[in-house]
Design a protein around this motif. Sequence first.
Motif, mmCIF file in Angstrom:
data_model
loop_
_atom_site.group_PDB
_atom_site.id
_atom_site.type_symbol
_atom_site.label_atom_id
_atom_site.label_comp_id
_atom_site.label_asym_id
_atom_site.label_seq_id
_atom_site.Cartn_x
_atom_site.Cartn_y
_atom_site.Cartn_z
ATOM 1 N N ILE A 53 2.408 2.986 -18.855
ATOM 2 C CA ILE A 53 3.709 2.577 -19.385
ATOM 3 C C ILE A 53 5.443 3.342 -18.799
ATOM 4 O O ILE A 53 6.439 2.462 -18.561
ATOM 5 C CB ILE A 53 3.450 2.260 -20.620
ATOM 6 N N ILE A 65 5.558 2.894 -15.202
ATOM 7 C CA ILE A 65 6.082 1.261 -15.351
ATOM 8 C C ILE A 65 7.219 0.718 -15.376
ATOM 9 O O ILE A 65 8.387 0.189 -14.156
ATOM 10 C CB ILE A 65 5.074 0.081 -15.788
ATOM 11 N N GLN A 66 7.641 1.330 -15.888
ATOM 12 C CA GLN A 66 9.242 1.786 -16.281
ATOM 13 C C GLN A 66 10.273 1.962 -15.373
ATOM 14 O O GLN A 66 11.414 1.793 -15.057
ATOM 15 C CB GLN A 66 9.473 2.713 -17.827
ATOM 16 N N SER A 98 8.857 0.746 -11.551
ATOM 17 C CA SER A 98 9.594 -1.298 -11.150
ATOM 18 C C SER A 98 10.698 -1.986 -11.890
ATOM 19 O O SER A 98 11.301 -2.252 -11.264
ATOM 20 C CB SER A 98 7.808 -2.081 -11.967
ATOM 21 N N LEU A 99 10.474 -1.120 -13.161
ATOM 22 C CA LEU A 99 12.098 -1.728 -13.855
ATOM 23 C C LEU A 99 13.391 -1.361 -12.998
ATOM 24 O O LEU A 99 13.824 -1.976 -13.108
ATOM 25 C CB LEU A 99 11.731 -1.855 -14.879
ATOM 26 N N GLN A 119 12.680 -0.374 -9.381
ATOM 27 C CA GLN A 119 12.249 -1.607 -9.000
ATOM 28 C C GLN A 119 11.902 -1.270 -7.772
ATOM 29 O O GLN A 119 11.944 -2.494 -6.564
ATOM 30 C CB GLN A 119 13.654 -2.492 -8.851
ATOM 31 N N LEU A 175 8.668 -0.627 -6.672
ATOM 32 C CA LEU A 175 7.255 -0.846 -7.031
ATOM 33 C C LEU A 175 6.380 -2.064 -8.260
ATOM 34 O O LEU A 175 6.974 -2.357 -9.017
ATOM 35 C CB LEU A 175 6.409 0.193 -7.108
ATOM 36 N N PRO A 176 5.162 -3.055 -7.829
ATOM 37 C CA PRO A 176 5.142 -4.073 -8.669
ATOM 38 C C PRO A 176 4.449 -3.062 -9.971
ATOM 39 O O PRO A 176 4.074 -2.389 -9.638
ATOM 40 C CB PRO A 176 4.290 -4.756 -7.943
ATOM 41 N N THR A 177 5.017 -4.390 -10.920
ATOM 42 C CA THR A 177 3.938 -3.537 -12.106
ATOM 43 C C THR A 177 2.197 -3.738 -12.541
ATOM 44 O O THR A 177 1.786 -2.704 -12.917
ATOM 45 C CB THR A 177 4.813 -4.310 -13.193
ATOM 46 N N SER A 178 2.392 -4.735 -11.669
ATOM 47 C CA SER A 178 0.453 -4.763 -12.222
ATOM 48 C C SER A 178 0.087 -5.496 -11.574
ATOM 49 O O SER A 178 0.328 -7.032 -10.173
ATOM 50 C CB SER A 178 0.017 -4.942 -13.096
ATOM 51 N N GLY A 179 -1.164 -6.408 -11.166
ATOM 52 C CA GLY A 179 -2.113 -6.476 -9.934
ATOM 53 C C GLY A 179 -2.384 -6.495 -9.031
ATOM 54 O O GLY A 179 -1.982 -5.422 -8.767
ATOM 55 N N ARG A 180 -3.584 -6.797 -9.087
ATOM 56 C CA ARG A 180 -3.316 -6.498 -7.086
ATOM 57 C C ARG A 180 -3.458 -6.713 -6.489
ATOM 58 O O ARG A 180 -3.448 -8.183 -5.771
ATOM 59 C CB ARG A 180 -5.351 -6.745 -7.487
ATOM 60 N N ILE A 196 -4.214 -1.391 -18.230
ATOM 61 C CA ILE A 196 -2.927 -1.279 -18.209
ATOM 62 C C ILE A 196 -2.243 -2.001 -17.253
ATOM 63 O O ILE A 196 -0.920 -3.093 -17.517
ATOM 64 C CB ILE A 196 -2.202 -0.262 -18.319
ATOM 65 N N PHE A 197 -2.840 -1.640 -16.083
ATOM 66 C CA PHE A 197 -2.412 -2.109 -14.675
ATOM 67 C C PHE A 197 -2.733 -3.241 -14.307
ATOM 68 O O PHE A 197 -2.370 -4.243 -13.638
ATOM 69 C CB PHE A 197 -1.992 -1.030 -13.575
ATOM 70 N N GLY A 198 -3.547 -4.366 -15.258
ATOM 71 C CA GLY A 198 -3.934 -5.810 -14.771
ATOM 72 C C GLY A 198 -4.488 -5.532 -13.903
ATOM 73 O O GLY A 198 -4.814 -6.499 -12.926
#
Lengths: 304, 497
Positions: free
Chosen positions: A148, A151-152, A155-156, A159, A161-166, A251-253
């Motif tokens: 987390i 990501i904070q 990604s936030l 900005q 890298l993407p927060t999640s997904g493949r 966490i990262f979907g």
Amino acid sequence: MLRIAARRLALAPLTLLLVSFVTFVLLRVTGDPVDIFLDINRTPEQVEALRQRLHLDQPLVVQYLIYVRDLLTGDFGQSLQYGGPAINAVIPTIVPTLQLVGLALLLAVVLGVAAGFVAAVYKDKVPDVVLSSLAVVGQSMPSFWLGILLIQFFSLRLQWLPTSGRGGWENLVLPSLTLAAFLLPNFMLVTRTAILDLMSEQFVQTARAKGLSFTRILLTHIFPNMVNPLLSFLGIQIGTLVGGSIITESIFGWPGIGRLMIGAVANRDVPVVLVTVFIVSVTIIIANLLVDILQSIVDPRVRQ
Amino acid sequence: MSKRTLLLLASVVSFCAVSFANAQTLTVGAAVFPRSLQTGQSSFAALSLVSQTNEALVGRDDAGTLRPGLAERWEQVDDTTTRFYLRQGVKWHDGEDFNADDVVFTIDRIVDPKNAYGLLARIGQVAGATKVDDYTVDIKTKSIFPTLVRGLSDIVMEPAHYYEAKGADEVVKHPIGTGPFVYGNYVPGDRYELTANPDYWGGAPAIEKLVIREIPEAATRVASLIAGETQIIEEVPVDLISEIEASGRAEINEITTSAGLILTFDVRKAPFDNPLVREAFDYAIDKPAIFEAMLQSKGELLDGQLLTKSTLGYNPNLSARPYDPEKAKALLAEAGFDFSTPVPISTQSGKYTSDVDIVNAVTGMLGDIGVRATVNVVEGGVWSQMTAAKDYGPIYMIGWYSLGDADFASVWFTEIGKRSVWINSDYDRLFTEARSTNDEAERVAKYHEMMEIMHRENPAMFLFGLPSIYATGKKIEGFTAASDKLLRLATTKIVQD
């Protein structure tokens, strides 16, 4: 060497049987698929049909034997959630997890060994103190929280890298870092200890007395002897890595095998759980075999 | 041209390209995905995905109000027959006409027990469907069935010709419907990609592409929204609302669902076989305080009954018992309650908004009056075993969805609901009577009386109407939170700067 490999492979089916038996019994005892998949308005005919389909009317051991019998014909059973062969649900998740675990392992080994080298060479000096403290922090940080946090920040705030997904490589960075952080401190500490131990060995002292340069000693005397403890450690850690990937994937979907396994356990989708457990166990067995083979190549003593 | 100008130009061009792409694609972050796009699965998550491509005869809006869907209107022909007049000119995604044959096919398929259609119970009394003409269908029920039309709003229509050509297994892999979006690609655990249906009878959607992603971890889902990767997210946990509001990039969009969250007693066993003890517990819980702290006042406080305010059958004359710990203690003393009795309260974790937090607060308040209450968090598989055994321990927390009609929620306290350990003959009689008439006013009167009985007898403590909390990016227009948790995106658009 071949004999070791053969013996290991001969034992593998036994390991798999044991693992699958324990998983099978645990899942069956703690939850009834009938209760999960048929709602309260079920008819007795529906219950009977599902019981027969899953052989729940038989004793537990018989159920397991039927499962093994099907397995020998290559049938992993039908998934309750997906309504198709269990193996079909699992196959698409293998590559994503291999990507994640592979990159994480690479990061942990390369960075961990490098940091361990630095810490050993600069023992008790600033780099060692800083790295060793970081290692303690890293070891005690839950990967959930670290994920987390990353990501904070990346990604936030930045900005980058993407927060999640493949998707592309950029989707892989944060999950593999999170997973690597789980292992990296261990690799660093093992490397550091191994080097420091070796430094006090007689053959290193002799090399020093001969007047060899420190770099030369590191490369020709210490490094080859360090590979072995590192390899055995690697073998132990692969299981941990797979465990860690379950959390990281959530966490990262990340659509990997760990999340699939968790979902299947919650639904007592026993065939799917068993396929995932099988694949993970086989991976661990093969990885450990590779480690053994590599060790015997590196170290003649292991061969005897 | 200098290098710097080139670079600038390149970045401007790529920026435009990015914002152009964003204007076309809406990405939604979902909390949970079904394992396949099979119709009839009884979960909101499954129905939400299926309803992007497939529609029901009876439509439903975000507030839960029924409206015309694939049927333009319907009328009662006799006690057990309802006639549906279908919308004409509606086409399946492959260009074929939607007509009465599809409706008859769908209903027959669902009613056939071989297909194990999970939502069958919603229209459980349906006997079958007959074609009157190409655009008129009669649906017959085995008995009077006042919830038929509402039940049908959960049953999506499926293409008869496509099933015949491809077979059921292929249809699941590549479904077609009449809905606003057309199936593109579904990767379980990852994403569902769809494109807008330009010929949609309700008007082409404002967006061109729709991507629904599964992001199970709530903190990650919120981060994806703030980072702009998603524009709408589902299931925002209450403790992350402030983070979303503080970001300035997104806002909260919520509505009350039809789910009443309650703490149910095991009235079979001491001490909860004593109505005084049950009443005392109800007085001991400060519901408004928990509502404010654990739900941040999202959703609603139940008014001493199972039903939420917007449900047909809600009794406006009832109100929750006030928080009165002194009275609670007095009642317990009167009942001779043994304070050394352990009272574990069972709950699942993550099943309902703030579930474990709410039970924690409840045990704290019970502790204040000297009750030895504890939290018992139960894993899903074990929970379903408890359900089958009808034994969750002395108290358990559960949410019952009414889906807008008292029938669906109140059934769980009847004999035929098979779930309740509290059985009251008057309540059961009223329930059956309410089910046996098509007269709405008469039904409402029965439900009022049933809610009164429950309020008096306290088989459960009625806590909250659960919220459905979404968050949307600031550029999103035309989206509202859905009380039934189905995504309705046909008129959602992304506004340009």
